[in-house]
Design a protein around this motif. Structure first.
Motif, PDB file in Angstrom:
ATOM      1  N   PRO A  39       0.448  -0.983   0.232  1.00  0.00           N
ATOM      2  CA  PRO A  39      -0.266  -0.233  -0.137  1.00  0.00           C
ATOM      3  C   PRO A  39       0.725   1.417  -0.416  1.00  0.00           C
ATOM      4  N   ILE A  40       2.393   1.119   0.679  1.00  0.00           N
ATOM      5  CA  ILE A  40       3.037   2.297   0.820  1.00  0.00           C
ATOM      6  C   ILE A  40       2.965   2.809  -0.841  1.00  0.00           C
ATOM      7  N   SER A  41       2.828   2.105  -2.132  1.00  0.00           N
ATOM      8  CA  SER A  41       3.558   2.194  -2.932  1.00  0.00           C
ATOM      9  C   SER A  41       2.433   3.079  -3.925  1.00  0.00           C
ATOM     10  N   VAL A  42       1.056   3.467  -2.829  1.00  0.00           N
ATOM     11  CA  VAL A  42       0.122   4.249  -3.913  1.00  0.00           C
ATOM     12  C   VAL A  42       0.244   5.315  -2.758  1.00  0.00           C
ATOM     13  N   ALA A  43       0.614   5.578  -2.300  1.00  0.00           N
ATOM     14  CA  ALA A  43       0.742   7.238  -2.032  1.00  0.00           C
ATOM     15  C   ALA A  43       1.434   8.693  -2.891  1.00  0.00           C
ATOM     16  N   THR A  44       2.292   7.433  -3.981  1.00  0.00           N
ATOM     17  CA  THR A  44       3.054   8.290  -4.546  1.00  0.00           C
ATOM     18  C   THR A  44       2.553   8.185  -5.823  1.00  0.00           C
ATOM     19  N   LEU A  45       1.160   8.163  -6.002  1.00  0.00           N
ATOM     20  CA  LEU A  45       0.177   8.638  -7.172  1.00  0.00           C
ATOM     21  C   LEU A  45       0.030  10.160  -7.156  1.00  0.00           C
ATOM     22  N   VAL A  93      -7.839   8.330  -5.119  1.00  0.00           N
ATOM     23  CA  VAL A  93      -7.167   7.539  -5.236  1.00  0.00           C
ATOM     24  C   VAL A  93      -6.270   6.759  -4.064  1.00  0.00           C
ATOM     25  N   ALA A  94      -5.269   7.740  -3.605  1.00  0.00           N
ATOM     26  CA  ALA A  94      -4.447   7.449  -2.405  1.00  0.00           C
ATOM     27  C   ALA A  94      -4.989   7.074  -1.123  1.00  0.00           C
ATOM     28  N   VAL A  95      -5.882   7.913  -0.813  1.00  0.00           N
ATOM     29  CA  VAL A  95      -6.491   7.725   0.385  1.00  0.00           C
ATOM     30  C   VAL A  95      -7.764   6.301   0.386  1.00  0.00           C
ATOM     31  N   GLY A  96      -8.386   6.730  -0.895  1.00  0.00           N
ATOM     32  CA  GLY A  96      -8.904   5.515  -0.222  1.00  0.00           C
ATOM     33  C   GLY A  96      -8.006   3.998  -0.377  1.00  0.00           C
TER      34      GLY A  96
END
Length: 294
Positions: free
Chosen positions: A70-76, A102-105
């Motif tokens: 999930p960490i990679s999502v924050a880079t969106l 998207v990142a927060v969800g």
């Protein structure tokens, strides 16, 4: 160890985001073809992205899939502005709000997953079945993408790329997390599967980037990759999922936020690095003296 894995995963994800923005710019120019290898900026993006992927692999050897992915999502949130900068423009409001949603969800959704570290163990039969399922997903999405255009095509191609990327993460987790100090365990076909799957993921990523909708392509990969990885971690590696009924409503809200953000990104116009050709007006007809005098 988990905190070290989280920090390394964050550094790797930031590198991956920058590399993706650089490669997408070049993929729009040349398309997903071998011409890309002649583009220095594509190579620079690839090197930066590969460095990020290596850091991600190190993080997976220190922490479970359900924590690292999930960490990679924050880079969106960073990748979309970076891509906009490549085109010499400011990010659209829809890009900002969509990527944040998207990142927060997805981060919210992943935070509902327990973080107990489990030593990964995977049988060859289960691994082959997993690859077969990923292959079916890729085949279906490729066939569907060949019949669509625009954001739908970018999303379908990104689903395939995200699924294969998740398989890479899963095998890296099994190989790295299962070493336990014994380097002899690297002598397994799982280790050889990683570069093969990685090459397939790179090809699929370039195809999704070449459509021109970087926001939705990157978001699609960032959603499918962790979700598939978490499912693989739960089903194949025995990593736990939340079992409390109290998590059902938050999970639904997080999923709705992620889907809404993806739809917002999909409604945006594609990026183009080359200006559309302007139709030249017809040259004025030359009049001669005889026609004027009748």
């Amino acid at each position: 160890m988990s905190w070290a894995g989280l920090l390394i995963a964050l550094a790797g994800a930031l590198g991956y985001a920058l590399g993706a923005a650089l490669q997408q710019y070049e993929a729009v120019v040349e398309g997903a073809s071998l011409k890309l290898v002649r583009r220095p900026r594509w190579w620079i993006g690839g090197i930066i992205g590969f460095t990020g992927a290596c850091l991600h692999a190190v993080a997976l050897s220190l922490a479970p899939l359900v924590v690292v992915q999930p960490i990679s999502v924050a880079t969106l949130v960073f990748a979309v502005p970076l891509a906009a900068f490549m085109y010499g423009r400011r990010p659209y409001k829809g890009e900002i709000f969509g990527s944040i949603a998207v990142a927060v969800g997805l981060l919210w959704l992943m935070m509902l997953v327990p973080t107990h570290n489990v030593t990964p163990r995977l049988s060859s039969g289960a691994a082959i079945a997993f690859i077969a399922v990923i292959g079916v997903v890729v085949l279906i999405t490729q066939l569907a993408a060949s019949r669509t255009r625009g954001p739908a095509r970018a999303l379908l191609l990104s689903v395939a790329a995200g699924a294969v990327t998740a398989s890479v993460s899963t095998f890296v987790r099994v190989v790295g997390g299962g070493l336990e100090g014994d380097l002899g365990r690297l002598l397994h076909w799982f280790t050889l599967a990683v570069p093969v799957l990685l090459i397939a993921a790179v090809v699929l990523l370039q195809r999704s980037y070449a459509v021109g909708y970087f926001g939705i392509a990157y978001a699609g990969v960032q959603v499918i990759d962790p979700v598939t990885s978490v499912l693989a971690g739960v089903i194949l590696l025995g990593e736990p999922l939340p079992t409390s009924p109290a998590t059902a409503i938050p999970a639904l809200l997080a999923a709705a936020l992620t889907i809404g953000g993806t739809i917002t990104l999909g409604r945006l116009a594609p990026d183009h690095s080359k200006p559309a050709p302007v139709e030249s007006s017809p040259a004025p007809r030359r009049m001669n003296a005889t026609s004027d005098l009748g």
